[in-house]
Design a protein around this motif. Structure first.
Motif, PDB file in Angstrom:
ATOM      1  N   HIS A   1       2.869   1.575  -3.244  1.00  0.00           N
ATOM      2  CA  HIS A   1       2.078   2.058  -4.376  1.00  0.00           C
ATOM      3  C   HIS A   1       1.850   3.556  -4.310  1.00  0.00           C
ATOM      4  CE1 HIS A   1       0.986  -1.094  -7.107  1.00  0.00           C
ATOM      5  NE2 HIS A   1       0.807  -1.929  -6.094  1.00  0.00           N
ATOM      6  N   GLU A   2       1.857   4.067  -3.095  1.00  0.00           N
ATOM      7  CA  GLU A   2       1.675   5.520  -2.971  1.00  0.00           C
ATOM      8  C   GLU A   2       2.918   6.258  -3.414  1.00  0.00           C
ATOM      9  OE1 GLU A   2       0.323   6.429   0.954  1.00  0.00           O
ATOM     10  OE2 GLU A   2      -1.621   5.471   0.621  1.00  0.00           O
TER      11      GLU A   2
ATOM     12  N   ASP B   1      -8.593   3.572 -18.279  1.00  0.00           N
ATOM     13  CA  ASP B   1      -8.898   2.848 -19.519  1.00  0.00           C
ATOM     14  C   ASP B   1     -10.318   3.128 -19.985  1.00  0.00           C
ATOM     15  OD1 ASP B   1     -10.581   1.389 -17.928  1.00  0.00           O
ATOM     16  OD2 ASP B   1      -9.792  -0.578 -18.503  1.00  0.00           O
TER      17      ASP B   1
ATOM     18  N   MET C   1      -3.165  -3.524  -7.409  1.00  0.00           N
ATOM     19  CA  MET C   1      -3.528  -2.147  -7.746  1.00  0.00           C
ATOM     20  C   MET C   1      -4.440  -1.552  -6.691  1.00  0.00           C
ATOM     21  SD  MET C   1      -4.014  -2.054 -11.855  1.00  0.00           S
ATOM     22  CE  MET C   1      -5.105  -0.644 -11.766  1.00  0.00           C
ATOM     23  N   ILE C   2      -4.302  -0.292  -6.506  1.00  0.00           N
ATOM     24  CA  ILE C   2      -5.102   0.380  -5.479  1.00  0.00           C
ATOM     25  C   ILE C   2      -6.518   0.620  -5.998  1.00  0.00           C
ATOM     26  CG2 ILE C   2      -5.339   2.538  -4.166  1.00  0.00           C
ATOM     27  CD1 ILE C   2      -2.281   2.558  -4.046  1.00  0.00           C
TER      28      ILE C   2
ATOM     29  N   PRO D   1      -4.230   6.066  -8.787  1.00  0.00           N
ATOM     30  CA  PRO D   1      -3.299   6.372  -9.886  1.00  0.00           C
ATOM     31  C   PRO D   1      -3.680   5.693 -11.200  1.00  0.00           C
ATOM     32  CG  PRO D   1      -2.083   5.839  -7.889  1.00  0.00           C
ATOM     33  CD  PRO D   1      -3.529   5.566  -7.601  1.00  0.00           C
ATOM     34  N   GLU D   2      -4.212   4.475 -11.072  1.00  0.00           N
ATOM     35  CA  GLU D   2      -4.557   3.757 -12.294  1.00  0.00           C
ATOM     36  C   GLU D   2      -5.946   3.154 -12.142  1.00  0.00           C
ATOM     37  OE1 GLU D   2      -0.445   2.087 -14.040  1.00  0.00           O
ATOM     38  OE2 GLU D   2      -1.028   1.213 -12.128  1.00  0.00           O
TER      39      GLU D   2
ATOM     40  N   ALA E   1       0.825  -1.206   0.000  1.00  0.00           N
ATOM     41  CA  ALA E   1       0.000   0.000   0.000  1.00  0.00           C
ATOM     42  C   ALA E   1       0.864   1.262   0.000  1.00  0.00           C
ATOM     43  CB  ALA E   1      -0.930  -0.005   1.211  1.00  0.00           C
TER      44      ALA E   1
ATOM     45  N   PRO F   1      -7.048 -10.157 -15.387  1.00  0.00           N
ATOM     46  CA  PRO F   1      -6.938  -8.688 -15.363  1.00  0.00           C
ATOM     47  C   PRO F   1      -5.562  -8.194 -14.922  1.00  0.00           C
ATOM     48  CG  PRO F   1      -9.025  -9.370 -14.414  1.00  0.00           C
ATOM     49  CD  PRO F   1      -8.233 -10.622 -14.668  1.00  0.00           C
ATOM     50  N   HIS F   2      -4.936  -8.983 -14.013  1.00  0.00           N
ATOM     51  CA  HIS F   2      -3.675  -8.483 -13.487  1.00  0.00           C
ATOM     52  C   HIS F   2      -2.581  -8.427 -14.549  1.00  0.00           C
ATOM     53  CE1 HIS F   2      -1.405  -7.123 -10.091  1.00  0.00           C
ATOM     54  NE2 HIS F   2      -0.368  -7.856 -10.522  1.00  0.00           N
TER      55      HIS F   2
ATOM     56  N   TYR G   1      -3.355   6.659 -15.478  1.00  0.00           N
ATOM     57  CA  TYR G   1      -3.960   5.763 -16.446  1.00  0.00           C
ATOM     58  C   TYR G   1      -5.447   5.597 -16.163  1.00  0.00           C
ATOM     59  CZ  TYR G   1      -4.578   1.793 -19.569  1.00  0.00           C
ATOM     60  OH  TYR G   1      -5.000   0.975 -20.580  1.00  0.00           O
TER      61      TYR G   1
ATOM     62  N   LEU H   1      -2.829  -6.885 -17.185  1.00  0.00           N
ATOM     63  CA  LEU H   1      -2.891  -5.580 -17.858  1.00  0.00           C
ATOM     64  C   LEU H   1      -1.871  -4.575 -17.315  1.00  0.00           C
ATOM     65  CD1 LEU H   1      -6.767  -5.515 -18.230  1.00  0.00           C
ATOM     66  CD2 LEU H   1      -5.071  -6.012 -20.016  1.00  0.00           C
ATOM     67  N   PRO H   2      -1.794  -4.394 -15.970  1.00  0.00           N
ATOM     68  CA  PRO H   2      -0.724  -3.500 -15.495  1.00  0.00           C
ATOM     69  C   PRO H   2       0.660  -4.020 -15.861  1.00  0.00           C
ATOM     70  CG  PRO H   2      -1.974  -4.434 -13.632  1.00  0.00           C
ATOM     71  CD  PRO H   2      -2.707  -4.780 -14.892  1.00  0.00           C
TER      72      PRO H   2
ATOM     73  N   ASP I   1      -8.388   0.488 -14.203  1.00  0.00           N
ATOM     74  CA  ASP I   1      -8.596  -0.406 -15.343  1.00  0.00           C
ATOM     75  C   ASP I   1      -9.500  -1.565 -14.924  1.00  0.00           C
ATOM     76  OD1 ASP I   1      -7.036  -2.210 -13.944  1.00  0.00           O
ATOM     77  OD2 ASP I   1      -5.410  -2.297 -15.404  1.00  0.00           O
ATOM     78  N   LEU I   2      -9.469  -2.643 -15.687  1.00  0.00           N
ATOM     79  CA  LEU I   2     -10.326  -3.805 -15.431  1.00  0.00           C
ATOM     80  C   LEU I   2     -10.175  -4.342 -14.011  1.00  0.00           C
ATOM     81  CD1 LEU I   2     -12.302  -5.393 -17.180  1.00  0.00           C
ATOM     82  CD2 LEU I   2     -10.420  -6.930 -17.819  1.00  0.00           C
ATOM     83  N   ASN I   3      -8.991  -4.153 -13.433  1.00  0.00           N
ATOM     84  CA  ASN I   3      -8.733  -4.709 -12.105  1.00  0.00           C
ATOM     85  C   ASN I   3      -9.551  -4.051 -11.001  1.00  0.00           C
ATOM     86  OD1 ASN I   3      -6.305  -6.693 -12.191  1.00  0.00           O
ATOM     87  ND2 ASN I   3      -5.781  -5.043 -13.611  1.00  0.00           N
TER      88      ASN I   3
ATOM     89  N   THR J   1      -7.349  -5.776 -22.778  1.00  0.00           N
ATOM     90  CA  THR J   1      -8.555  -5.817 -21.945  1.00  0.00           C
ATOM     91  C   THR J   1      -9.631  -6.639 -22.637  1.00  0.00           C
ATOM     92  OG1 THR J   1      -8.048  -3.667 -21.012  1.00  0.00           O
ATOM     93  CG2 THR J   1     -10.334  -4.393 -20.839  1.00  0.00           C
TER      94      THR J   1
ATOM     95  N   CYS K   1      -3.226  -1.897 -24.389  1.00  0.00           N
ATOM     96  CA  CYS K   1      -3.928  -2.399 -23.199  1.00  0.00           C
ATOM     97  C   CYS K   1      -5.422  -2.524 -23.440  1.00  0.00           C
ATOM     98  CB  CYS K   1      -3.652  -1.497 -22.000  1.00  0.00           C
ATOM     99  SG  CYS K   1      -2.033  -1.832 -21.317  1.00  0.00           S
TER     100      CYS K   1
ATOM    101  N   ARG L   1       1.310  -3.026 -19.278  1.00  0.00           N
ATOM    102  CA  ARG L   1       1.542  -1.576 -19.358  1.00  0.00           C
ATOM    103  C   ARG L   1       2.980  -1.241 -19.008  1.00  0.00           C
ATOM    104  NH1 ARG L   1      -3.530  -0.903 -17.091  1.00  0.00           N
ATOM    105  NH2 ARG L   1      -2.813  -0.422 -14.981  1.00  0.00           N
ATOM    106  N   TYR L   2       3.429  -1.759 -17.855  1.00  0.00           N
ATOM    107  CA  TYR L   2       4.758  -1.376 -17.373  1.00  0.00           C
ATOM    108  C   TYR L   2       5.855  -1.894 -18.292  1.00  0.00           C
ATOM    109  CZ  TYR L   2       2.016  -0.620 -13.149  1.00  0.00           C
ATOM    110  OH  TYR L   2       1.050  -0.206 -12.268  1.00  0.00           O
TER     111      TYR L   2
ATOM    112  N   LYS M   1     -12.954   1.544 -19.679  1.00  0.00           N
ATOM    113  CA  LYS M   1     -13.973   1.269 -18.659  1.00  0.00           C
ATOM    114  C   LYS M   1     -14.149   2.500 -17.762  1.00  0.00           C
ATOM    115  CE  LYS M   1     -13.987  -3.029 -19.916  1.00  0.00           C
ATOM    116  NZ  LYS M   1     -15.122  -3.565 -20.644  1.00  0.00           N
TER     117      LYS M   1
END
Lengths: 661, 126
Positions: free
Chosen positions: A384-385, B56, B1-2, B20-21, A381, A545-546, B54, A548-549, B23-25, A581, A577, A552-553, B58
């Motif tokens: 990610h910030e 998307d 992802m947050i 921040p992002e 957490a 789904p995971h 980001y 996708l990030p 998407d589907l997640n 998706t 992406c 991206r990266y 959605k």
């Protein structure tokens, strides 16, 4: 055995001859002959026989009398008896002048039906029955006596033993049962009466199998067989039935009964009630078993909970990041050992950074695993910030419960530049292996997390492409006698395998651990920076789904490494992406499957192929429609090629800004 | 992802900051939280995308839905997006018709100017 009256008959005839001999020399001679023959006959008798005169003085004795008395009696001196010492049957001494022979001579009568004990000079005592008889002349005067001593020691001893035995049998607490070889009860003591509930009258003559529960009936032939072979059965534990039907646990001792000649004539059974003992034993066994089961179940449950927590907390699979190879290992100390609190984690961060975490929660079991879960979540957490590692670790520390202790290493890697920023809370140092095999530990460490506040510091280093970084928990290096030696060994193994594939390197490191040395869990996380080929990008990702990030990266990193301007890169990533998706959302096989992204860079042009095994659908009424619309806006060319094995989407984009430059 | 979005209320206006992002997640979580924040007494909604890198298709669709909903209930709706950002360009490309500001303060000012001006009258239905 000689009968006294036949001797008397003989004597009468002798006396008759004696009377006649007074008058006749022939008769006198005949008497002498008769006396000699009489003595010869006495000598030939197997029983002890002796003669006395009227005063009881010994006039003759045979060889059997010598053997009986254990001495050679003296003629004319010994009086009344050939024996050395005499006793009454009750054991009190018997004077010789009161012995049965003395009584017979003094009272002039034969004495019968008495018993006495003679003691020999060697101390041996002999039970005997005497047959003293006075001898008379023709006028009826007592002129002497004859006595025969019959040894009854064996009979006496046998009946004495029998008496004792009977008493023992009668008053025994054990049930003692006699039976014949056909299994019919022949004796039944009070113990048997108490134990089985049948009286002696009820039991004798009936088959012993009346005591057997039906399911035990086959035991009897086996018991009989063993006994016939002369094998006693000792402490055989079985079950028998009482008269009232209740079952008894008994311990059985069965032995053959032989007569004095040897053949088996019967069977003696001693049955002991062991119901109480059995019950105590069973109760003990059961309580122990229950305790063991409870404990095992509790341990098993805890282990399962812990393992579940841990499994769920360790990454199911490492993220696929283009240009970075990742390998991880987790080895439990032993299957029986409680699960430890070792953990690792890898996650993507914005701007081509990844976060790498390795930590070790002190302790084992559910508690350690749950702390580990909290720490992992917090690091993710705060990471990610976008906070630098020192801040992330400090924040985790502030939220940690008192009494917990955690070592934690958090690194942020810029996958493009190889720049590594990290903070270390008491964790063993990361090992960096250069492409040439040079290994170096990256020091810079602060105290472990114990809750509260500490000013953690950021450290940094740069990792060159094809370099490998190894993160591990102390179980890997502590198994050696000293940690220094463990660190040296790790560096050596890593250097030797520097050129190997990352998975092989991880195996080599783990294999250096001897099975027996694994006192603690071991977690290992290794990554290697791969050089980027700016002309080609290719990755295969699962239909989740995971992915996708991850896409991206890694895709952005490839574009940046190839010098694609930021705006072009953003648009390409978004388009790519959106296509991804659509694949994930309409995955042909929702439980699995994967899709492939291949991209080629050709000067001012990027072409991307997204291939999957499903049927690519674009539904205008939902997000797919938006997605496709956006792709069309961002790309110069969009082709959807439906094939028998799946769908390929081909995207092409001219690098506008590059062209402008 | 947050997935968590930060929601606060300023002068009766809901200000929601997206992660921040998006998407589907995390789109379902984001949608649920945004809709839950729109209680009846809220006078307006500001969605802050200034921390977002980001979004998307959605996410874009969710913004469009909210726009439709809020237009019906006459609640002003504004986005905060840096003008020169990639996201702003993406919103342009996708044709998102929502008013934008450079900052939350600017968005609030825009909303308050509208609502505290002439007395609020119900818009005549077409």
């Amino acid at each position: 055995m000689i009968k006294p009256f036949s001797a008397r008959e003989l004597l009468a005839r002798i006396r008759a001859l004696l009377d006649k001999a007074r008058f006749r020399r022939v008769a006198r001679r005949a008497l002498r002959d008769g006396e000699r023959r009489f003595q010869e006959m006495i000598d030939a008798l197997p029983a002890a026989v002796y003669l006395t005169d009227a005063e009881g003085r010994l006039t003759h004795f045979n060889q059997a009398a010598v053997e009986f008395s254990g001495r050679v009696p003296e003629l004319g001196t010994d009086q009344w008896c050939v024996s050395w010492k005499l006793y009454y049957p009750d054991g009190t001494p018997m004077p010789h002048d009161r012995c049965p022979m003395a009584v017979a001579l003094k009272e002039g009568r034969s004495v019968r039906g008495v018993e006495a004990i003679a003691e020999r000079p060697d101390g041996k005592r002999i039970w005997f029955e005497p047959f003293p008889t006075p001898l008379r002349d023709s006028e009826g005067r007592v002129i002497g006596g004859i006595n025969m001593l019959l040894d009854i020691t064996d009979r006496k001893r046998a009946s004495e033993a029998q008496g004792k035995l009977a008493a023992i049998v009668e008053f025994s607490d054990d049930a003692i049962i006699g039976k014949d070889l056909a299994g019919v009860i022949t004796s039944w003591n009070r113990g048997a009466e108490r134990l089985f509930g049948y009286t002696e009258q009820e039991a004798i003559g009936r088959p012993v199998t009346m005591l057997f529960p039906p399911e035990r009936l086959e035991e009897e032939p086996r018991i009989l067989e063993l006994i016939r072979r002369g094998e006693p059965i000792e402490h055989y534990e079985t079950v028998r039935r009482r008269k009232d039907g209740t079952l008894l646990d008994i311990s059985l001792t069965v032995s053959p009964v032989r007569d004095e000649r040897g053949p088996i004539v019967g069977i003696s059974k001693i049955a002991r009630d062991i119901t109480a003992r059995k019950r105590v034993e069973a109760a003990l066994r059961e309580s122990e078993e229950r305790r063991r089961r409870d404990l095992e179940r509790a341990l098993q449950t805890e282990r399962e909970i812990t393992e579940t927590i841990q499994r769920s907390l360790l990454p199911e699979r490492l993220p696929q990041i283009e240009g970075i190879h990742l390998a991880a290992r987790y080895i439990a100390a032993s299957p029986e050992a409680a699960v430890g609190g070792d953990f690792y984690d890898v996650f993507n961060l914005p701007n081509d950074h990844i976060g790498l975490v390795i930590g070790d929660v002190a302790g084992h079991g559910v508690q350690a695993a749950s702390v580990m879960g909290q720490v992992r979540t917090l690091v993710r957490a705060y990471g990610h910030e976008g906070h630098p590692p020192a801040i992330v670790i400090d924040r985790v520390n502030r939220l940690l419960g008192r009494g917990e202790m955690v070592t934690l290493l958090y690194l942020v890697l810029d996958t493009v530049s190889g720049h590594l920023t990290y903070a270390n809370a008491g964790h063993p140092p990361p090992l960096v292996i250069a492409p040439d095999g040079t290994a170096r530990y990256v020091y810079g460490v602060d105290p472990p997390l114990v809750g509260g506040s500490h000013q953690y510091k950021n450290f940094s280093t740069t990792v060159a492409p094809t370099s490998t970084v190894i993160l591990y928990t102390d179980g890997l290096v502590e198994s050696e006698k000293s940690i220094d030696r463990g660190l040296t060994r790790l560096a050596e193994v890593s250097t030797e395998n520097a050129a190997a594939e990352l998975e092989d390197l991880a195996n080599a490191i783990v294999n250096t651990l001897e099975e027996a040395e694994r006192r603690d869990d071991v977690a290992l996380l290794a990554f290697r920076l791969q050089p980027i080929d700016p002309k080609l990008f290719r990755t295969v990702l699962p239909n989740v789904p995971h992915s996708l990030p991850t896409l991206r990266y890694s895709f952005r990193r490839w574009l940046e490494a190839g010098g694609v301007p930021e705006q072009d890169a953003f648009d390409i990533v978004v388009a790519c992406c959106e296509a991804g998706t659509n694949v994930v959302e309409h995955a042909y096989d929702p439980d699995g499957g994967s899709f492939e992204i291949e991209a080629r860079r050709d000067r001012d042009r990027v072409v991307i192929w997204i291939r999957d095994k499903g049927k690519w659908r674009a539904r205008p009424e939902n997000g797919g429609g938006h997605g496709l619309a956006i792709i069309h806006q961002l790309m110069d060319s969009v082709e959807v090629i439906q094939g028998p094995g799946g769908t390929t989407v081909r995207l092409e984009r001219r690098l506008r800004l590059l062209a402008r430059v | 992802m947050i997935s968590t979005i930060q929601i606060r209320s300023q002068h009766g206006v809901i200000v929601a900051t997206l992660p921040p992002e998006t998407d589907l997640n995390n789109i379902q979580d984001v949608r649920t939280q945004l809709i839950a924040s729109l209680h009846a007494s809220a006078t307006a909604l500001i969605i802050d995308l200034s921390n977002s890198t980001y979004l998307d298709s959605k996410g874009i669709r969710l913004l469009m839905e909210l726009e439709q909903h809020l237009q019906t209930s006459q609640q002003p709706f504004r986005l905060v997006v840096p003008l020169e950002s990639h996201l702003a360009r993406l919103l342009d490309i996708a044709g998102v018709p929502i008013a934008r500001d450079e900052s939350v303060a600017a968005a609030l000012q825009s909303i308050l100017r509208t609502t505290t001006g002439p007395p609020k009258t119900s818009r005549s239905l077409p």
